[in-house]
Design a protein around this motif. Sequence first.
Motif, short mmCIF file in Angstrom:
data_model
loop_
_atom_site.label_atom_id
_atom_site.label_comp_id
_atom_site.label_asym_id
_atom_site.label_seq_id
_atom_site.Cartn_x
_atom_site.Cartn_y
_atom_site.Cartn_z
N THR A 15 0.85 -1.18 0.00
CA THR A 15 0.00 0.00 0.00
C THR A 15 0.88 1.24 0.00
O THR A 15 1.87 1.29 0.72
CB THR A 15 -0.91 0.03 1.25
OG1 THR A 15 -1.66 -1.18 1.30
CG2 THR A 15 -1.84 1.21 1.23
N THR A 16 0.53 2.20 -0.82
CA THR A 16 1.28 3.46 -0.87
C THR A 16 0.38 4.57 -0.36
O THR A 16 -0.76 4.72 -0.80
CB THR A 16 1.71 3.78 -2.31
OG1 THR A 16 2.54 2.72 -2.79
CG2 THR A 16 2.48 5.09 -2.37
N TYR A 17 0.87 5.32 0.60
CA TYR A 17 0.17 6.50 1.12
C TYR A 17 0.98 7.71 0.70
O TYR A 17 2.19 7.75 0.89
CB TYR A 17 0.10 6.46 2.65
CG TYR A 17 -0.64 5.27 3.20
CD1 TYR A 17 -2.02 5.31 3.39
CD2 TYR A 17 0.03 4.10 3.56
CE1 TYR A 17 -2.70 4.23 3.90
CE2 TYR A 17 -0.65 3.02 4.07
CZ TYR A 17 -2.01 3.08 4.24
OH TYR A 17 -2.70 2.01 4.75
N ARG A 18 0.33 8.70 0.13
CA ARG A 18 1.03 9.93 -0.23
C ARG A 18 0.32 11.07 0.49
O ARG A 18 -0.84 11.36 0.24
CB ARG A 18 0.98 10.13 -1.74
CG ARG A 18 1.82 11.29 -2.20
CD ARG A 18 1.91 11.32 -3.70
NE ARG A 18 2.80 12.36 -4.12
CZ ARG A 18 3.23 12.49 -5.35
NH1 ARG A 18 2.83 11.66 -6.27
NH2 ARG A 18 4.04 13.46 -5.66
N LEU A 62 0.18 13.45 9.33
CA LEU A 62 0.42 12.25 10.15
C LEU A 62 -0.11 12.51 11.56
O LEU A 62 0.29 13.45 12.22
CB LEU A 62 1.92 11.93 10.23
CG LEU A 62 2.57 11.48 8.92
CD1 LEU A 62 4.07 11.41 9.09
CD2 LEU A 62 2.01 10.14 8.49
N ASP A 63 -1.04 11.66 11.98
CA ASP A 63 -1.61 11.81 13.30
C ASP A 63 -1.97 10.44 13.85
O ASP A 63 -1.70 9.41 13.24
CB ASP A 63 -2.83 12.74 13.29
CG ASP A 63 -3.95 12.22 12.38
OD1 ASP A 63 -3.89 11.08 11.93
OD2 ASP A 63 -4.90 12.99 12.14
N GLU A 64 -2.56 10.42 15.02
CA GLU A 64 -2.92 9.16 15.67
C GLU A 64 -3.90 8.35 14.82
O GLU A 64 -3.83 7.12 14.79
CB GLU A 64 -3.51 9.43 17.06
CG GLU A 64 -3.75 8.18 17.88
CD GLU A 64 -2.50 7.34 18.11
OE1 GLU A 64 -2.60 6.10 18.05
OE2 GLU A 64 -1.41 7.91 18.33
N ASN A 65 -4.83 9.02 14.13
CA ASN A 65 -5.78 8.31 13.27
C ASN A 65 -5.06 7.57 12.15
O ASN A 65 -5.43 6.44 11.80
CB ASN A 65 -6.80 9.27 12.66
CG ASN A 65 -7.76 9.81 13.71
OD1 ASN A 65 -8.07 9.15 14.69
ND2 ASN A 65 -8.21 11.03 13.50
N PHE A 66 -4.04 8.19 11.55
CA PHE A 66 -3.27 7.54 10.49
C PHE A 66 -2.58 6.30 11.04
O PHE A 66 -2.63 5.23 10.44
CB PHE A 66 -2.26 8.52 9.89
CG PHE A 66 -1.41 7.90 8.80
CD1 PHE A 66 -1.91 7.77 7.52
CD2 PHE A 66 -0.14 7.45 9.08
CE1 PHE A 66 -1.14 7.19 6.53
CE2 PHE A 66 0.64 6.87 8.09
CZ PHE A 66 0.14 6.75 6.81
#
Length: 95
Positions: free
Chosen positions: A23-26, A32-36
């Motif tokens: 999986t690629t996240y851009r 970037l946080d706790e949910n991520f």
Amino acid sequence: MTIILAEESLQSLHTRLVPLMHTTYRLNASDLDENFLQGLKTTFQGREIEILVYDVVDETDYLMQSTANRERLLAAKANIEARSNLIEVSLESFE
């Protein structure tokens, strides 16, 4: 040469050589946080993962650095806007 591995070793080797999920996240670093992180933990629950981080160069900026590329891209954009020098392709031709 013949290599004989126990079933557990073969599965371990297979897991290391063939990624089960990619999986690629851009995103921007400020996103970037706790949910991520929680999403990553949920998606890859119980698996060892590898995280690679690198700067992303805007593709358009990169392509526009070259004078030849810039001229070609701007000419293509002008053609699209003027609806001239366009090539029509039928999707059926790819079947």
